[in-house]
Design an enzyme around this catalytic site. Structure first.
Site, mmCIF file in Angstrom:
data_model
loop_
_atom_site.group_PDB
_atom_site.id
_atom_site.type_symbol
_atom_site.label_atom_id
_atom_site.label_comp_id
_atom_site.label_asym_id
_atom_site.label_seq_id
_atom_site.Cartn_x
_atom_site.Cartn_y
_atom_site.Cartn_z
ATOM 1 N N HIS A 1 2.260 3.531 -9.103
ATOM 2 C CA HIS A 1 2.056 2.118 -9.421
ATOM 3 C C HIS A 1 3.228 1.579 -10.242
ATOM 4 C CE1 HIS A 1 -1.792 2.390 -7.595
ATOM 5 N NE2 HIS A 1 -2.384 3.074 -8.563
ATOM 6 N N ASP B 1 0.836 -1.203 0.000
ATOM 7 C CA ASP B 1 0.000 0.000 0.000
ATOM 8 C C ASP B 1 0.875 1.259 0.000
ATOM 9 O OD1 ASP B 1 -2.393 1.365 -0.034
ATOM 10 O OD2 ASP B 1 -2.672 1.292 2.138
ATOM 11 N N LEU C 1 10.943 -20.501 -4.815
ATOM 12 C CA LEU C 1 9.901 -19.653 -4.213
ATOM 13 C C LEU C 1 8.592 -19.730 -5.000
ATOM 14 C CD1 LEU C 1 9.198 -17.112 -2.314
ATOM 15 C CD2 LEU C 1 9.827 -15.736 -4.302
HETATM 16 C C1 IPE Z 1 -5.320 -2.725 -0.040
HETATM 17 O O1 IPE Z 1 -5.021 -1.406 -0.295
HETATM 18 C C2 IPE Z 1 -5.398 -3.503 -1.328
HETATM 19 C C3 IPE Z 1 -4.126 -3.703 -2.025
HETATM 20 C C4 IPE Z 1 -2.948 -3.375 -1.588
HETATM 21 C C5 IPE Z 1 -4.229 -4.366 -3.285
HETATM 22 P P1 IPE Z 1 -6.167 -0.291 -0.439
HETATM 23 O O2 IPE Z 1 -5.476 0.990 -0.630
HETATM 24 O O3 IPE Z 1 -7.153 -0.694 -1.468
HETATM 25 O O4 IPE Z 1 -6.865 -0.391 0.996
HETATM 26 P P2 IPE Z 1 -7.835 0.632 1.751
HETATM 27 O O5 IPE Z 1 -8.935 0.990 0.797
HETATM 28 O O6 IPE Z 1 -7.037 1.837 2.119
HETATM 29 O O7 IPE Z 1 -8.313 -0.110 2.963
HETATM 30 C C1 IPE Z 2 -1.552 0.255 -3.349
HETATM 31 O O1 IPE Z 2 -1.340 1.628 -3.362
HETATM 32 C C2 IPE Z 2 -1.837 -0.302 -4.720
HETATM 33 C C3 IPE Z 2 -3.205 -0.792 -4.895
HETATM 34 C C4 IPE Z 2 -4.160 -0.800 -4.035
HETATM 35 C C5 IPE Z 2 -3.512 -1.327 -6.210
HETATM 36 P P1 IPE Z 2 -2.552 2.657 -3.339
HETATM 37 O O2 IPE Z 2 -2.916 2.954 -4.753
HETATM 38 O O3 IPE Z 2 -3.660 2.177 -2.494
HETATM 39 O O4 IPE Z 2 -1.838 3.906 -2.687
HETATM 40 P P2 IPE Z 2 -2.464 4.929 -1.632
HETATM 41 O O5 IPE Z 2 -2.966 4.130 -0.479
HETATM 42 O O6 IPE Z 2 -3.549 5.671 -2.325
HETATM 43 O O7 IPE Z 2 -1.304 5.792 -1.257
HETATM 44 MG MG MG Z 3 -4.100 2.420 -0.526
#
Ligand code: IPE
Ligand code: IPE
Ligand code: MG
Length: 258
Positions: free
Chosen positions: A42, A25, A136
């Site tokens: 990303h 995240d 792995l």
């Molecule tokens: C969790 O991250 C899902 C992934 C890392 C794929 P999100 O960014 O979607 O989670 P929330 O919405 O903050 O809980």
């Molecule tokens: C995690 O990073 C990637 C996915 C959930 C696909 P985020 O896109 O949720 O990044 P933040 O949480 O908005 O910083």
């Molecule tokens: Mg996120």
């Protein structure tokens, strides 16, 4: 010798988890802090995936599960969803030769049939190319959520019972586990969440019953080998009791799963 080398050297094989799961995240915030579009975060996040997978393979982990796209992530702006789907397919295709060299196997976890055809085909092609590997296991969790997975397991159990293949009285945790998307992997020993949020966001709710948690404010694109080694060191310091007393565990001197 660098801090990283020292830290990695101090991680003996016996103290390593068999299975590490990561909620990756913080990509969006990483980009926002730099005045960049979320997609830049990303793209940068893919570099972290490469580095962490390589390290997991080098130190001899058996399983690495990466949460890459949740069933809830479909609610993001369409443009971001499209970018993510394209990026996931492209990244796995580009990384497959390196994964092949490193003896990494690919397991697809989640509702893969619900992905756009292009991403699905690329993922399935890579998974077939890597299926003979013995090192792995990299489990990519895509279009995954625990509530989806547990609902599907319940549907499968109901169907098997209705069609006479399963006695309802015989339904136990083993029967549920066999119908999960992560089967036959063992439960994660360590779950890392980057990005500073203190929640599990519908990830491995069943499997994490006795998992050790490590939450770090580091954003996923900044998560490097040293961050990973530090999480593994934290894990080493934990006492896993599985309901027993500390004295019992010390006598047993075991860190393995139940
Ligand atoms: C969790 O991250 C899902 C992934 C890392 C794929 P999100 O960014 O979607 O989670 P929330 O919405 O903050 O809980
Ligand atoms: C995690 O990073 C990637 C996915 C959930 C696909 P985020 O896109 O949720 O990044 P933040 O949480 O908005 O910083
Ligand atoms: Mg996120």
């Amino acid at each position: 010798m660098s801090t990283l080398d020292e830290t990695i050297r101090s991680l003996s094989r016996e103290s390593l988890p068999r299975h590490v799961a990561i909620i990756m995240d913080g990509n969006g915030r990483w980009a926002r802090h730099r005045g960049l579009p979320r997609s830049a975060g990303h793209y940068k996040g893919v570099d972290s995936v490469r580095v962490i997978t390589e390290m997991a393979s080098d130190i001899g982990l058996e399983y690495l599960s990466l949460y890459a796209f949740s069933t809830e992530n479909w609610s993001r702006p369409q443009e971001e969803v499209d970018t993510l789907m394209h990026l996931i397919g492209m990244a796995i295709e580009n990384e497959t030769p390196a994964l092949l060299r490193n003896n990494v196997r690919l397991k697809l976890v989640g509702d893969i049939e619900g992905l756009p055809a292009e991403a699905r085909e690329r993922l399935e092609r890579s998974s077939r190319r890597l299926e003979g590997n013995t090192g792995l296991t990299l489990a990519l969790c895509l279009n995954y959520s625990s509530r989806w997975e547990l609902s599907r397991a319940a549907r499968r159990i109901a169907r098997d019972a209705a069609e006479g293949r399963l006695d309802p009285e015989a339904v136990d945790s083993g029967e549920i586990e066999r119908r999960l998307s992560t089967f036959p992997m063992p439960d994660p020993d360590l779950l890392i969440r980057t990005g500073g949020e203190l929640r599990i966001s519908n990830f491995m709710l069943w499997q994490a019953a006795y998992t050790e948690f490590c939450f770090t404010p580091t954003l996923w694109p900044d998560f490097d080998k040293l961050s990973f080694a530090q999480a593994l060191l934290q894990y080493r310091g934990r006492e896993r009791r599985f309901g027993k007393t500390s004295e019992q565990v010390k006598r047993q001197d075991t860190k393995t799963s139940i």
